[in-house]
Motif scaffolding. Structure first.
Motif: not given
Length: 396
Positions: A240-244, A277-282, A297-304
């Motif tokens: 996942v990637t945590l949003g608002d 519809e695609q590889l991801w959802g909400e 697993l938090h995607l983009w977690g190692m990015t700034p």
């Protein structure tokens, strides 16, 4: 930065590059791009010119090594680094994010780095045709099928760039196995990350580096497969990637090279039954608690772009999020980027194996915001850093 050896061929501003419209033939789909089996790839008798056939562009030929490589997404920049062409890359998606994340991994490889500070960001204002003419690259590592979907681009524009600047080579929709846009479906094929890497290596005349790195990758896969627990003993997990207040959620085991670091590990996808519809959802917090995965697993977690510490605090202090088992059991982990090339894939496979299966592959030491990829005890590493560095730098 890794410098490539120019001593074999005289450097030129631009080689003669050609792109045809043929469809991929031969053994590329089998991942056998090594010059010894049928692949639809050829080399000239003097070893100078090389040609490879990759859907959807068909035949792409290169007479001399490219000095300027246009790359949109970092998987291609990572391929260039792996093949000794890091100094040729002139653009990459959000350089400060992609470049710094790539260097988090390269920090573990002696003599390997990526100078991203002065690179162009090709999508900062949409994909601008003017930028491609300005950069005057020798080859564009981008899929023209994907380019055709970008604002302001026509088929005539794509042809003009190919004929008057440099050819295209890339395959975007293999990332998710999504349907290509109208006009490309009849000549599209899907490749794995390492098959596509093999095609790029063939075009650049770096089959030896490719074969050596592919051997390391294959050995790593064998090690992982031999140690995976039975399916009924594997954890449930989500990426996942945590949003608002919501989670952008991705499948783990579907086809596509964007999942090249999770699919081989075979964890139980807590959202496997969700058809987006695609590889991801909400999904919201309530849906996450209902699924209650063992591992997040938090995607983009190692990015700034994300703070792992802040993500953890947000979940732990949320009235619903704090009920997640992964939060209470300290099994929320920072991940890298789905836009991964071969070097990134080696590290991200190792990382994810440890996060999912610490008993089998050794515990993940955790990630500190802004730091490089953490040190792993030598006897718990899933691949040899020294060997990879030697292959990339040409010292093998």
């Amino acid at each position: 930065m890794v410098e490539r050896d120019r001593s074999v061929r005289p450097p030129t501003r631009r080689g003669v590059l050609k792109a045809g419209g043929g469809v991929l033939v031969g053994g590329l789909l089998a991942g056998c791009i090594d010059g010894r089996s049928g692949t639809g790839s050829t080399s000239s008798p003097d070893g100078e010119g090389r040609s490879v056939a990759v859907a959807p562009v068909g035949d792409v030929s290169l007479d001399t090594p490219p000095e300027r490589i246009f790359s949109v997404y970092p998987q291609y920049a990572d391929m260039a680094v792996a093949l000794g062409y890091s100094d040729a890359v002139n653009s990459v998606y959000v350089p400060e994010m992609s470049g710094s994340t790539m260097n988090h991994y390269y920090n573990q490889l002696e003599g390997v780095s990526f100078d991203w500070e002065d690179l162009e960001s090709p999508l900062s204002d949409g994909l601008a045709k003017e930028l491609l003419y300005e950069l005057d690259s020798d080859v564009h590592f981008a899929d023209p099928a994907w380019v055709s979907t970008q604002k302001g681009w026509t088929q005539a524009d794509i042809t003009d760039v190919r004929e008057h600047v440099a050819p295209w080579i890339g395959n975007f929709y293999s990332g998710t196995h999504a349907d290509p846009p109208k006009g490309y479906a009849d000549r599209y094929e899907y490749y794995t990350l390492w098959e596509l890497f093999g095609a790029i290596a063939e075009l650049l005349g770096e089959q030896k580096r490719y074969r050596s790195l592919k051997k390391i990758h294959a050995d790593m896969h064998s090690t992982i497969e031999s140690k995976l627990p039975p399916k009924n003993e594997r954890p449930t997990a989500v990426r996942v990637t945590l949003g608002d207040g919501v989670f952008w959620t991705y499948h783990l085991n579907r086809p596509g090279y964007w999942l090249a670091d999770t699919r081989p590990l075979g964890a139980i996808d807590a959202f496997a039954d969700r058809n987006w519809e695609q590889l991801w959802g909400e999904v919201g917090y309530e849906a996450m608690v209902e699924a209650d995965p063992d591992v997040i697993l938090h995607l983009w977690g190692m990015t700034p772009d994300y703070s792992t510490e802040q993500v953890l605090d947000t979940m732990a202090n949320h009235p619903v999020g704090k009920r997640l088992s992964a939060v209470s059991n300290d099994r929320v982990y920072a991940q890298g980027m789905r836009y991964q090339g071969p070097i990134m894939n080696l590290f991200q496979l190792e990382m994810t194996a440890k996060q999912l299966y610490p008993d089998q592959f050794g515990a993940w030491p955790g990630y500190v915001d802004g730091d490089p990829y953490p040190e792993i005890p030598e006897d718990e590493r899933l691949f040899d850093r020294g060997r990879v560095a030697e292959i990339i730098t040409g010292n093998a």
